[in-house]
Scaffold this active site. Structure first.
Site, PDB file in Angstrom:
ATOM      1  N   HIS A  14      23.047  11.013  24.566  1.00 33.21           N
ATOM      2  CA  HIS A  14      24.227  10.344  25.122  1.00 33.21           C
ATOM      3  C   HIS A  14      23.930   8.845  25.256  1.00 33.21           C
ATOM      4  O   HIS A  14      22.852   8.468  25.706  1.00 33.21           O
ATOM      5  CB  HIS A  14      24.580  10.941  26.490  1.00 33.21           C
ATOM      6  CG  HIS A  14      25.930  10.539  26.992  1.00 33.21           C
ATOM      7  ND1 HIS A  14      27.029  11.367  26.916  1.00 33.21           N
ATOM      8  CD2 HIS A  14      26.372   9.394  27.563  1.00 33.21           C
ATOM      9  CE1 HIS A  14      28.081  10.756  27.429  1.00 33.21           C
ATOM     10  NE2 HIS A  14      27.706   9.540  27.828  1.00 33.21           N
TER      11      HIS A  14
ATOM     12  N   CYS B 141      25.197  18.526  27.994  1.00 29.65           N
ATOM     13  CA  CYS B 141      24.636  17.189  28.237  1.00 29.65           C
ATOM     14  C   CYS B 141      24.700  16.833  29.714  1.00 29.65           C
ATOM     15  O   CYS B 141      25.762  16.918  30.336  1.00 29.65           O
ATOM     16  CB  CYS B 141      25.398  16.142  27.409  1.00 29.65           C
ATOM     17  SG  CYS B 141      24.946  14.437  27.798  1.00 29.65           S
TER      18      CYS B 141
ATOM     19  N   ARG C 137       0.823  -1.212   0.000  1.00 26.39           N
ATOM     20  CA  ARG C 137       0.000   0.000   0.000  1.00 26.39           C
ATOM     21  C   ARG C 137       0.857   1.262   0.000  1.00 26.39           C
ATOM     22  O   ARG C 137       1.928   1.304   0.600  1.00 26.39           O
ATOM     23  CB  ARG C 137      -0.949   0.014   1.203  1.00 26.39           C
ATOM     24  CG  ARG C 137      -0.259   0.147   2.543  1.00 26.39           C
ATOM     25  CD  ARG C 137      -1.246   0.000   3.693  1.00 26.39           C
ATOM     26  NE  ARG C 137      -0.536   0.049   4.964  1.00 26.39           N
ATOM     27  CZ  ARG C 137      -0.814   0.888   5.947  1.00 26.39           C
ATOM     28  NH1 ARG C 137      -1.766   1.783   5.798  1.00 26.39           N
ATOM     29  NH2 ARG C 137      -0.137   0.849   7.070  1.00 26.39           N
TER      30      ARG C 137
ATOM     31  N   CYS D 126      13.438   8.837  23.986  1.00 24.05           N
ATOM     32  CA  CYS D 126      14.722   9.093  24.633  1.00 24.05           C
ATOM     33  C   CYS D 126      14.979  10.604  24.664  1.00 24.05           C
ATOM     34  O   CYS D 126      14.976  11.257  23.621  1.00 24.05           O
ATOM     35  CB  CYS D 126      15.839   8.372  23.890  1.00 24.05           C
ATOM     36  SG  CYS D 126      17.457   8.551  24.651  1.00 24.05           S
ATOM     37  N   SER D 127      15.221  11.140  25.856  1.00 25.05           N
ATOM     38  CA  SER D 127      15.350  12.591  26.006  1.00 25.05           C
ATOM     39  C   SER D 127      16.784  13.081  25.933  1.00 25.05           C
ATOM     40  O   SER D 127      17.035  14.286  25.986  1.00 25.05           O
ATOM     41  CB  SER D 127      14.736  13.027  27.345  1.00 25.05           C
ATOM     42  OG  SER D 127      15.408  12.385  28.421  1.00 25.05           O
TER      43      SER D 127
ATOM     44  N   HIS E 161      30.228  10.970  24.085  1.00 26.94           N
ATOM     45  CA  HIS E 161      28.865  11.409  23.779  1.00 26.94           C
ATOM     46  C   HIS E 161      28.410  10.968  22.388  1.00 26.94           C
ATOM     47  O   HIS E 161      27.204  10.839  22.138  1.00 26.94           O
ATOM     48  CB  HIS E 161      28.813  12.940  23.894  1.00 26.94           C
ATOM     49  CG  HIS E 161      27.450  13.535  23.710  1.00 26.94           C
ATOM     50  ND1 HIS E 161      26.468  13.500  24.688  1.00 26.94           N
ATOM     51  CD2 HIS E 161      26.897  14.201  22.656  1.00 26.94           C
ATOM     52  CE1 HIS E 161      25.386  14.114  24.253  1.00 26.94           C
ATOM     53  NE2 HIS E 161      25.610  14.549  23.025  1.00 26.94           N
TER      54      HIS E 161
ATOM     55  N   ASP F 191      17.751  10.804  38.636  1.00 30.06           N
ATOM     56  CA  ASP F 191      17.344  12.020  39.360  1.00 30.06           C
ATOM     57  C   ASP F 191      15.829  12.211  39.367  1.00 30.06           C
ATOM     58  O   ASP F 191      15.297  12.935  40.205  1.00 30.06           O
ATOM     59  CB  ASP F 191      18.008  13.248  38.730  1.00 30.06           C
ATOM     60  CG  ASP F 191      19.527  13.168  38.766  1.00 30.06           C
ATOM     61  OD1 ASP F 191      20.063  12.600  39.737  1.00 30.06           O
ATOM     62  OD2 ASP F 191      20.179  13.657  37.823  1.00 30.06           O
TER      63      ASP F 191
ATOM     64  N   HIS G  96      23.094   5.598  26.571  1.00 30.01           N
ATOM     65  CA  HIS G  96      22.743   5.163  27.920  1.00 30.01           C
ATOM     66  C   HIS G  96      21.524   4.258  27.902  1.00 30.01           C
ATOM     67  O   HIS G  96      20.757   4.221  26.946  1.00 30.01           O
ATOM     68  CB  HIS G  96      22.465   6.368  28.829  1.00 30.01           C
ATOM     69  CG  HIS G  96      21.171   7.058  28.556  1.00 30.01           C
ATOM     70  ND1 HIS G  96      20.971   7.895  27.463  1.00 30.01           N
ATOM     71  CD2 HIS G  96      19.980   7.031  29.228  1.00 30.01           C
ATOM     72  CE1 HIS G  96      19.743   8.367  27.489  1.00 30.01           C
ATOM     73  NE2 HIS G  96      19.105   7.853  28.541  1.00 30.01           N
TER      74      HIS G  96
ATOM     75  N   CYS H  15      27.262  13.685  30.264  1.00 32.82           N
ATOM     76  CA  CYS H  15      28.688  13.713  29.936  1.00 32.82           C
ATOM     77  C   CYS H  15      29.545  13.847  31.198  1.00 32.82           C
ATOM     78  O   CYS H  15      29.125  14.450  32.199  1.00 32.82           O
ATOM     79  CB  CYS H  15      28.988  14.870  28.983  1.00 32.82           C
ATOM     80  SG  CYS H  15      28.690  14.472  27.242  1.00 32.82           S
TER      81      CYS H  15
ATOM     82  N   PHE I 112       2.774   2.294  13.438  1.00 31.76           N
ATOM     83  CA  PHE I 112       1.938   2.807  14.516  1.00 31.76           C
ATOM     84  C   PHE I 112       1.106   1.666  15.099  1.00 31.76           C
ATOM     85  O   PHE I 112       0.549   0.854  14.359  1.00 31.76           O
ATOM     86  CB  PHE I 112       1.009   3.913  14.008  1.00 31.76           C
ATOM     87  CG  PHE I 112       1.716   5.197  13.683  1.00 31.76           C
ATOM     88  CD1 PHE I 112       1.926   6.152  14.665  1.00 31.76           C
ATOM     89  CD2 PHE I 112       2.185   5.448  12.404  1.00 31.76           C
ATOM     90  CE1 PHE I 112       2.587   7.349  14.383  1.00 31.76           C
ATOM     91  CE2 PHE I 112       2.843   6.631  12.102  1.00 31.76           C
ATOM     92  CZ  PHE I 112       3.049   7.582  13.093  1.00 31.76           C
TER      93      PHE I 112
ATOM     94  N   GLU J  31      -4.862  -2.434  16.668  1.00 34.73           N
ATOM     95  CA  GLU J  31      -3.848  -2.944  17.593  1.00 34.73           C
ATOM     96  C   GLU J  31      -4.206  -2.639  19.052  1.00 34.73           C
ATOM     97  O   GLU J  31      -3.955  -3.435  19.944  1.00 34.73           O
ATOM     98  CB  GLU J  31      -2.470  -2.359  17.270  1.00 34.73           C
ATOM     99  CG  GLU J  31      -1.852  -2.863  15.976  1.00 34.73           C
ATOM    100  CD  GLU J  31      -2.189  -1.992  14.777  1.00 34.73           C
ATOM    101  OE1 GLU J  31      -1.518  -2.115  13.744  1.00 34.73           O
ATOM    102  OE2 GLU J  31      -3.124  -1.168  14.892  1.00 34.73           O
TER     103      GLU J  31
ATOM    104  N   GLN K 262      18.718   2.134  31.019  1.00 29.84           N
ATOM    105  CA  GLN K 262      18.132   2.288  32.347  1.00 29.84           C
ATOM    106  C   GLN K 262      17.980   0.939  33.031  1.00 29.84           C
ATOM    107  O   GLN K 262      17.967  -0.117  32.381  1.00 29.84           O
ATOM    108  CB  GLN K 262      16.763   2.967  32.253  1.00 29.84           C
ATOM    109  CG  GLN K 262      16.793   4.378  31.698  1.00 29.84           C
ATOM    110  CD  GLN K 262      15.427   5.029  31.757  1.00 29.84           C
ATOM    111  OE1 GLN K 262      14.804   5.125  32.816  1.00 29.84           O
ATOM    112  NE2 GLN K 262      14.949   5.495  30.607  1.00 29.84           N
TER     113      GLN K 262
ATOM    114  N   ASN L 208      16.216   2.704  25.615  1.00 29.93           N
ATOM    115  CA  ASN L 208      15.422   3.396  24.603  1.00 29.93           C
ATOM    116  C   ASN L 208      16.388   4.217  23.759  1.00 29.93           C
ATOM    117  O   ASN L 208      17.046   5.114  24.280  1.00 29.93           O
ATOM    118  CB  ASN L 208      14.384   4.320  25.244  1.00 29.93           C
ATOM    119  CG  ASN L 208      13.323   3.558  26.011  1.00 29.93           C
ATOM    120  OD1 ASN L 208      12.919   2.479  25.615  1.00 29.93           O
ATOM    121  ND2 ASN L 208      12.883   4.114  27.123  1.00 29.93           N
TER     122      ASN L 208
END
Length: 349
Positions: A167, A53, A32, A163-164, A116, A79, A169, A56, A315, A320, A171, A156
């Site tokens: 760098h 960052c 499609r 992911c915010s 980084h 944090d 990383h 860092c 999506f 879903e 969790q 992530n």
């Protein structure tokens, strides 16, 4: 009925024995046209150090804590964690429809490197082995706390995955309860183990090796493959060849072998669209609730959202959300694309 079933052409459902659920596969929809949302491709970071960052070395985080001038792997308590380690008193309610209970735990951030600009596919096998070693240490240290019954290690990658910070990383979330999806997986693994005396993933992996249709990478200790029941377009899973139920069972060789297959798999991902490939990935292993858990078998999931280009994602909406998971491109087709993708990173060609 005039046509014989062909999994490459006809809609069908596939069973996921880990979660006891089905996924709808609609291969005919891959043709499609797309006129929907276009994402900004995840661009590679060029600077080895970013003074702005929070992750860092030597930089000040938002809460005023200064990072040490670390090299290699660095772990610290998040944090802005989603869980708190302090216990609280609580009067349980008996209302069947309004149940709640406090949840206690620890959230940690693990920086994979001081550099980084690096992501896993661009790190050396030795550096990734150090990451795996720290995963093992954290699983052990957190799991030894008397109120921690599950340790979830994950990454992530990319803004498209929430992911915010670019760098490199991941969790670690350690908590007092066993999360819902893990509990479902555990029950299915245990049902299979009690019935057969072998782990579900040992038998599944043996069949995948015999068929050799969805295997992407293989070394002495691990196999990376597209699961038969994969939901996301380029979903993969790394499974240990030996039925190791958690990271504590890993030898140093096992850690190095996992690092090698992590590097090669994530490199293949980047090479599909010549872009830093986004995903959510995480380890599933035995809970830390002091049970033996012979049913558990180490595996690692990769859930990338990209569908047909660096700017078009899958999506999970509508059907879903309301019915069951659905995919267009078949797992065998995505496995073939990944197999053909090089393990030499596109930046180094």
């Amino acid at each position: 009925m005039s046509n014989s079933f062909n999994s490459k052409d006809h809609p069908h459902r596939r069973y996921n024995p880990l979660l006891d659920e089905w996924v709808l596969v609609s291969p005919q929809r891959a043709k499609r046209p797309w006129q929907g949302q276009q994402e900004e491709p995840l661009t590679s970071v060029q600077n080895q150090y970013d003074p702005e960052c929070y992750l860092c070395p030597g930089n000040l985080r938002i809460n005023g804590v200064q990072n040490p001038r670390y090299e290699g792997v660095y772990v610290f308590d998040n944090d802005f964690g989603s869980l708190l380690s302090e216990g609280v008193s609580f009067d349980k309610t008996e209302d069947e429809l309004f149940q709640m209970k406090p949840e206690r735990g620890i959230n940690r951030v693990i920086c994979f490197s001081h550099d980084h600009s690096l992501t896993l596919p661009e790190m050396s096998v030795e550096a990734i082995t150090n990451v795996v070693s720290v995963w093992k240490e954290e699983y052990q240290n957190l799991g030894e706390l008397d109120y921690i019954n599950h340790v979830q290690i994950f990454e992530n990658k990319g803004a498209i995955m929430g992911c915010s910070n670019p760098h490199p990383h991941g969790q670690i979330w350690a908590q007092s309860s066993i999360p819902s999806q893990v509990a479902r997986t555990q029950q299915n693994l245990k049902n299979y183990y009690d019935k057969h005396g072998t782990t579900l993933l040992s038998d599944y992996l043996q069949r995948e090796i015999e068929i050799n249709e969805r295997i992407i990478l293989e070394n002495k200790g691990f196999v990376a493959l597209v699961p038969f029941w994969a939901t996301w377009p380029f979903e993969t899973m790394i499974i240990s060849k030996k039925p190791l139920n958690n990271l504590l069972a890993f030898s140093h060789e096992d850690q190095a072998l996992l690092a090698q297959i992590l590097k090669d798999l994530t490199t293949k991902y980047d090479n599909i669209f010549s872009v830093s490939f986004p995903y959510s990935a995480g380890i599933h292993q035995a809970p830390t609730d002091s049970e033996s858990h012979e049913e558990w078998h180490f595996h690692m999931h990769f859930y990338p959202p990209l569908l047909r280009s660096a700017s078009v994602k899958k999506f999970m909406v509508g059907y879903e959300m309301l019915a069951e998971a659905q995919r267009d491109i078949t797992p065998e087709q995505s496995a073939e694309i990944l197999k053909k993708s090089s393990i030499i990173h596109y930046k180094n060609r």
